[in-house]
Motif scaffolding. Sequence first.
Motif, PDB file in Angstrom:
ATOM      1  N   GLN A   1      -6.736 -10.790  14.915  1.00 52.31           N
ATOM      2  CA  GLN A   1      -5.508  -9.999  14.874  1.00 52.31           C
ATOM      3  C   GLN A   1      -5.765  -8.543  15.251  1.00 52.31           C
ATOM      4  OE1 GLN A   1      -2.736 -11.782  14.494  1.00 52.31           O
ATOM      5  NE2 GLN A   1      -1.816  -9.883  15.227  1.00 52.31           N
TER       6      GLN A   1
ATOM      7  N   GLN B   1      -9.462 -14.685  11.172  1.00 54.18           N
ATOM      8  CA  GLN B   1      -8.055 -14.329  11.432  1.00 54.18           C
ATOM      9  C   GLN B   1      -7.885 -12.819  11.520  1.00 54.18           C
ATOM     10  OE1 GLN B   1      -6.406 -16.443   8.055  1.00 54.18           O
ATOM     11  NE2 GLN B   1      -5.586 -18.079   9.331  1.00 54.18           N
TER      12      GLN B   1
ATOM     13  N   ASP C   1      -7.124  -3.605   6.083  1.00 54.38           N
ATOM     14  CA  ASP C   1      -6.853  -3.845   4.653  1.00 54.38           C
ATOM     15  C   ASP C   1      -5.603  -4.698   4.472  1.00 54.38           C
ATOM     16  OD1 ASP C   1      -8.954  -2.539   3.561  1.00 54.38           O
ATOM     17  OD2 ASP C   1      -7.899  -0.650   3.219  1.00 54.38           O
ATOM     18  N   THR C   2      -4.559  -4.356   5.241  1.00 54.34           N
ATOM     19  CA  THR C   2      -3.301  -5.079   5.122  1.00 54.34           C
ATOM     20  C   THR C   2      -3.510  -6.551   5.451  1.00 54.34           C
ATOM     21  OG1 THR C   2      -2.073  -3.096   5.710  1.00 54.34           O
ATOM     22  CG2 THR C   2      -0.916  -5.185   5.965  1.00 54.34           C
ATOM     23  N   LEU C   3      -4.255  -6.825   6.525  1.00 52.38           N
ATOM     24  CA  LEU C   3      -4.482  -8.212   6.934  1.00 52.38           C
ATOM     25  C   LEU C   3      -5.249  -8.976   5.859  1.00 52.38           C
ATOM     26  CD1 LEU C   3      -5.356  -7.541  10.672  1.00 52.38           C
ATOM     27  CD2 LEU C   3      -3.286  -8.644   9.815  1.00 52.38           C
ATOM     28  N   VAL C   4      -6.274  -8.342   5.296  1.00 46.49           N
ATOM     29  CA  VAL C   4      -7.047  -9.010   4.246  1.00 46.49           C
ATOM     30  C   VAL C   4      -6.146  -9.262   3.038  1.00 46.49           C
ATOM     31  CG1 VAL C   4      -9.005  -8.815   2.677  1.00 46.49           C
ATOM     32  CG2 VAL C   4      -9.212  -8.004   5.020  1.00 46.49           C
ATOM     33  N   ALA C   5      -5.345  -8.257   2.677  1.00 45.88           N
ATOM     34  CA  ALA C   5      -4.463  -8.404   1.518  1.00 45.88           C
ATOM     35  C   ALA C   5      -3.422  -9.503   1.753  1.00 45.88           C
ATOM     36  CB  ALA C   5      -3.766  -7.085   1.203  1.00 45.88           C
ATOM     37  N   LEU C   6      -3.065  -9.731   3.023  1.00 49.87           N
ATOM     38  CA  LEU C   6      -2.094 -10.778   3.334  1.00 49.87           C
ATOM     39  C   LEU C   6      -2.744 -12.163   3.355  1.00 49.87           C
ATOM     40  CD1 LEU C   6       0.025  -9.018   6.091  1.00 49.87           C
ATOM     41  CD2 LEU C   6       0.809  -9.740   3.845  1.00 49.87           C
ATOM     42  N   GLY C   7      -4.047 -12.199   3.092  1.00 47.26           N
ATOM     43  CA  GLY C   7      -4.711 -13.488   2.966  1.00 47.26           C
ATOM     44  C   GLY C   7      -5.413 -13.970   4.220  1.00 47.26           C
ATOM     45  N   ALA C   8      -5.744 -13.040   5.143  1.00 51.12           N
ATOM     46  CA  ALA C   8      -6.429 -13.445   6.365  1.00 51.12           C
ATOM     47  C   ALA C   8      -7.873 -13.816   6.063  1.00 51.12           C
ATOM     48  CB  ALA C   8      -6.398 -12.311   7.384  1.00 51.12           C
ATOM     49  N   THR C   9      -8.385 -14.833   6.750  1.00 52.79           N
ATOM     50  CA  THR C   9      -9.820 -15.107   6.696  1.00 52.79           C
ATOM     51  C   THR C   9     -10.503 -14.062   7.578  1.00 52.79           C
ATOM     52  OG1 THR C   9      -9.710 -16.514   8.633  1.00 52.79           O
ATOM     53  CG2 THR C   9      -9.434 -17.602   6.515  1.00 52.79           C
TER      54      THR C   9
ATOM     55  N   ILE D   1      -2.993 -17.415  16.189  1.00 50.90           N
ATOM     56  CA  ILE D   1      -3.563 -17.148  14.866  1.00 50.90           C
ATOM     57  C   ILE D   1      -3.117 -18.148  13.807  1.00 50.90           C
ATOM     58  CG2 ILE D   1      -3.877 -14.684  15.231  1.00 50.90           C
ATOM     59  CD1 ILE D   1      -1.365 -14.362  13.404  1.00 50.90           C
TER      60      ILE D   1
ATOM     61  N   PHE E   1      -1.211 -16.990   8.224  1.00 48.34           N
ATOM     62  CA  PHE E   1      -2.592 -17.088   7.746  1.00 48.34           C
ATOM     63  C   PHE E   1      -2.765 -18.307   6.841  1.00 48.34           C
ATOM     64  CE2 PHE E   1      -2.942 -12.199   8.097  1.00 48.34           C
ATOM     65  CZ  PHE E   1      -3.302 -12.309   9.435  1.00 48.34           C
TER      66      PHE E   1
ATOM     67  N   PHE F   1       0.828  -1.197   0.000  1.00 48.92           N
ATOM     68  CA  PHE F   1       0.000   0.000   0.000  1.00 48.92           C
ATOM     69  C   PHE F   1       0.872   1.259   0.000  1.00 48.92           C
ATOM     70  CE2 PHE F   1      -2.522  -3.345   1.844  1.00 48.92           C
ATOM     71  CZ  PHE F   1      -3.800  -3.124   1.367  1.00 48.92           C
TER      72      PHE F   1
ATOM     73  N   GLY G   1      -5.611 -22.540   8.295  1.00 50.00           N
ATOM     74  CA  GLY G   1      -5.107 -21.438   7.477  1.00 50.00           C
ATOM     75  C   GLY G   1      -6.134 -20.453   7.023  1.00 50.00           C
TER      76      GLY G   1
ATOM     77  N   SER H   1      -6.246   0.867   7.704  1.00 47.70           N
ATOM     78  CA  SER H   1      -5.210   0.315   6.831  1.00 47.70           C
ATOM     79  C   SER H   1      -4.677  -1.013   7.379  1.00 47.70           C
ATOM     80  CB  SER H   1      -4.066   1.310   6.654  1.00 47.70           C
ATOM     81  OG  SER H   1      -3.468   1.588   7.894  1.00 47.70           O
ATOM     82  N   ILE H   2      -4.755  -1.204   8.705  1.00 47.79           N
ATOM     83  CA  ILE H   2      -4.329  -2.484   9.293  1.00 47.79           C
ATOM     84  C   ILE H   2      -5.267  -3.592   8.808  1.00 47.79           C
ATOM     85  CG2 ILE H   2      -4.211  -3.793  11.464  1.00 47.79           C
ATOM     86  CD1 ILE H   2      -1.955  -1.988  11.564  1.00 47.79           C
TER      87      ILE H   2
END
Lengths: 367, 242
Positions: free
Chosen positions: B147, B143, B132-140, B237, A103, A83, B242, B129-130
């Motif tokens: 977090q 998760q 968004d970052t987590l979702v972009a990193l592939g979090a369900t 986590i 994850f 980002f 996964g 933004s945290i």
Amino acid sequence: MIRIEKLTKKFGSTEPVKETDLEIRAGEIFTFIGPSGSGKTTLIRLIDLLEWPTTGKIFFDGIDTGSSEQVRLAIRRRMGMVFQKPAVLNTTVAKNVAFGLKFRGIPEAEAQKKVRGALELVGLPDFTDRKAVTLSGGEMQRVALARAMVTEPEVLLLDEPTANLDPVSADLIEKLIIGINKKFGTTMIMATHDMIQGQRLADRIGVIMDGRLVQTGTADEIFYQPKGRSIARFVGIDAITGGIVVDNTGGHAVIRVGNNCFEALTDIQKGKRAALYIRPEEVTLTPANGLPAKSSVRNQLNGRITKILPYGPFVRISVDCGFILTTIITRRSCSELTLNIGTDVVAGVKATAIHVLPEDDDLPFHQ
Amino acid sequence: MDDITQGVTEAIHLIVTLDPDVMQIAALSLYISLSATCIAALIGIPLGGIIHFREFPGKRALIILIQTLYSVPTVVVGLILYLLISKSGPLGFLSLLFTPEGMILGQTILILPIMVGLVISALSGVDKSISDTLVALGATGFQKILQIVIEARFAILSAVVLGFGRAIAEVGVAMMIGGNIREFTRVLTTAITLETAMGEFGLSIALGIILLGLALIVVVILNLITSGLSSESQQIIGGPQG
């Protein structure tokens, strides 16, 4: 790799992404350039599946990404995202980088090895145990890059990755982007408002204006043959308008603007109105009383300097030839040629350096 | 002034000699208020999370209502609960009136709004933004929420500490629901009220000092737990799913 079909996105009454079609090829660096607020970020977020499109479809490797949340999660896990403003979690650098692996349920030992590799890749191997929130902006962005790369994504999305960074850090991030693309063949999709950065990094560029993808092509195509006046302005070319094609012999045209005639290459027929686009770097200047200009330069225009603006190591000079012609020359040449406001000069432009567009055929988004 | 010095001396004496009466009162206070805090945290943290992460009509109004309940007087909670659990009340069959369990229930109701409200604030404090970052990193979805809760841990700790503070310091519920029965429902605050009324200022001050001392110990322990959470969170986590 990614195919976008008739994609739109609305938020209430605004529509940051208007109907867009695009195909991004595997392994290329594709850059969206456009002014701030033109919809680049929304488009990147749509591609990363962080937002649902209002209408239209995105295909990832042929898979329709709009079918279910499970499919979207699985596809999102094949991508990485950096980002504009890197957000780090309040823990160590290593743990920040490891999130994507956690994850995905990667075992601890393997994850640690990958994290070390990713931190080495971005040149921060000794930062493992540092608190991520104490890093500088440039270091955080490198951590964000490592965090995105650690999962070995097939596609890496970058939204203005250097916009908030100092020039040295920005340069480092750019080198990393190119290095990663070369080393891993990762498909890169980047948004930037910095057209020079777009030019430096991209295999192909898409220009976005007011939510629309208005031109797609190589850097040369965008910079030398912009498809309209707004794009030209964005890439640093002012249009010379009011031209009329007075002769055209097999694509070799003579275009009259005021009292001057230009020779240029175009298919626009005799009698039609035309606008001329000349990159400022392509214009040479000689004082009017100096040596006669070289004959290879077909267009010689007499004019007078009306404005000189400093432009880094260059100066940007406006010459009034009946219309305003802009040129960029080095500071040194400017002083060697003793150019000042009011100096009479001869401006030279090669016929091949003039990009000609039909005058009234501008795209429907002025300025 | 004499009363205060005498009180401090007496407090030291009571603590050093581990006076059985005082220890029993202190232990009961701690038991009741900690139980209420735990129950309220177990309900309040997930409830605050649900309210924060879900969008639904009336969400804003609900948050305002919760914030209003921060200032509900302890005696009002005591009164309402009294009417509910007294012999003739609708919950009279539970026989909770004048029992420690009734007091735990009352204190839980008293501090739940503060906990829920402050947990919502704590989660809102985590930058978008945290997420968004987590979702972009592939979090369900799960998760991501977990977090974010961990990221807000210090602010959530404040919610818990404040809840505990309100519970151990309140008199209204303890008096009305507990009834200040010696060796059964008498806690520090009700004991202070009683001793003061009887002119035993020294003992009252001693009990006050003990109350603050207990609060200090609890807060320190909660802080230690939260700091430790940073490292433990990483194991929570993960997981093969996964």
